[in-house]
Motif scaffolding. Sequence first.
Motif, PDB file in Angstrom:
ATOM      1  N   GLY A 118     -11.440 -36.098   4.838  1.00 40.79           N
ATOM      2  CA  GLY A 118     -10.496 -35.435   4.118  1.00 40.79           C
ATOM      3  C   GLY A 118      -9.844 -34.394   4.780  1.00 40.79           C
ATOM      4  N   GLY A 120      -6.951 -33.767   6.279  1.00 36.46           N
ATOM      5  CA  GLY A 120      -5.656 -33.365   5.751  1.00 36.46           C
ATOM      6  C   GLY A 120      -5.601 -32.664   4.256  1.00 36.46           C
ATOM      7  N   TYR A 121      -6.547 -33.342   3.414  1.00 37.71           N
ATOM      8  CA  TYR A 121      -6.388 -32.519   2.142  1.00 37.71           C
ATOM      9  C   TYR A 121      -7.102 -31.013   2.352  1.00 37.71           C
ATOM     10  CZ  TYR A 121      -8.372 -31.155  -2.381  1.00 37.71           C
ATOM     11  OH  TYR A 121      -8.722 -30.553  -3.382  1.00 37.71           O
ATOM     12  N   LEU A 122      -8.159 -30.912   3.333  1.00 40.90           N
ATOM     13  CA  LEU A 122      -8.837 -29.598   3.614  1.00 40.90           C
ATOM     14  C   LEU A 122      -7.813 -28.563   4.139  1.00 40.90           C
ATOM     15  CD1 LEU A 122     -12.153 -30.822   4.621  1.00 40.90           C
ATOM     16  CD2 LEU A 122     -11.608 -29.832   2.589  1.00 40.90           C
ATOM     17  N   ARG A 123      -6.832 -29.322   5.319  1.00 36.96           N
ATOM     18  CA  ARG A 123      -5.846 -28.451   5.584  1.00 36.96           C
ATOM     19  C   ARG A 123      -5.035 -27.790   4.665  1.00 36.96           C
ATOM     20  NH1 ARG A 123      -4.142 -31.707  11.044  1.00 36.96           N
ATOM     21  NH2 ARG A 123      -6.134 -31.604  12.321  1.00 36.96           N
ATOM     22  N   ALA A 124      -4.594 -28.739   3.645  1.00 40.01           N
ATOM     23  CA  ALA A 124      -3.558 -28.114   2.572  1.00 40.01           C
ATOM     24  C   ALA A 124      -4.433 -27.016   1.773  1.00 40.01           C
ATOM     25  CB  ALA A 124      -3.209 -29.181   1.772  1.00 40.01           C
ATOM     26  N   VAL A 125      -5.652 -27.426   1.490  1.00 38.58           N
ATOM     27  CA  VAL A 125      -6.473 -26.344   0.762  1.00 38.58           C
ATOM     28  C   VAL A 125      -6.446 -24.990   1.422  1.00 38.58           C
ATOM     29  CG1 VAL A 125      -8.660 -25.816  -0.227  1.00 38.58           C
ATOM     30  CG2 VAL A 125      -7.675 -27.970  -0.681  1.00 38.58           C
TER      31      VAL A 125
END
Length: 309
Positions: A118, A120-125
């Motif tokens: 995950g 990409g999701y963690l980067r956004a978070v």
Amino acid sequence: MTTASVTIDPVAPTRTPRRARNGRGIRSPYPSWFYIPAGVLYLIFFALPTFSSFYFALTRWTLFSQTFIGFGNFVQFFQTPALTQGFVNTFIYGFVTSAAKVVIGLALALLLTGATFGRGYLRAVVFFPVLVSTVGVGLTFKALLDPFHGVVNQVLGFFHLPQPGWYTDPHLALLTVAGVDIWKGVGIATLIFMAGIVAIPSEYFEAARVDGAGAWNVFRNITLPLVRPAMATVIILSLIGGLRSFDLIWAMTNGGPGFSSDVIASVIYKQYQAGFFGLSTAGNVILFLVVTAIMLPVQWFLNRREADL
């Protein structure tokens, strides 16, 4: 069939490329007049206000009149009771937030550039808090950390844990705001570190793996030295932002309780609210000189370390 031969006279002078005006061997593709609009905007919106503030700091002024009083504003500003505490708090706040952003940002960058589920999701978070308004973040955390009705203390009370006065306790107020600042600003530090790590040639890591180097040795001998330019950028940006911080502190504590979370910028704003415009201008000049005095040697040291690589 004859073959044409080309003779080269060894005595003939070779033509060297013409040196660029900037001394780096690259000529600017734009004519000189192309920079005039940017220069005019810089002069109007930065240079003139900056130099004017040095003059108005020596006056007692309003919108319609001004009286020259010399260094009276500076003397009065240093006699302000909150100033000493504000200076100490400014340095604590600036160095704590910048150091935490460097450490946490580098750790997150190492995690988010690796093979993480995950990613990409963690980067956004991680980057999302950067996009939120600073005042909005301050008001939100002020509600969450309310000593009596805040969600955080209610959860702590449910587990029978201490419920501190996050921004009402003089010993915790400044550190509480610093923690919120770290949460909001670590995304920028992480992004800069990620760019620095991605720019490292992959051949270095492949050679280290072939030699049997462990993760710690790879980090210490490859990643950390080559990511120093990014680290210098994070340190400079974070330290300048921390020393000049105002909006988050004002949104959460208004510099209180008492003077416990006051910084130089909040002291200046309080003087402006009271109608002492010349005094607040003198405070801005002091803040400018303090930040400059700290950042020039820091930048020189970081640039020297980078040149040694």
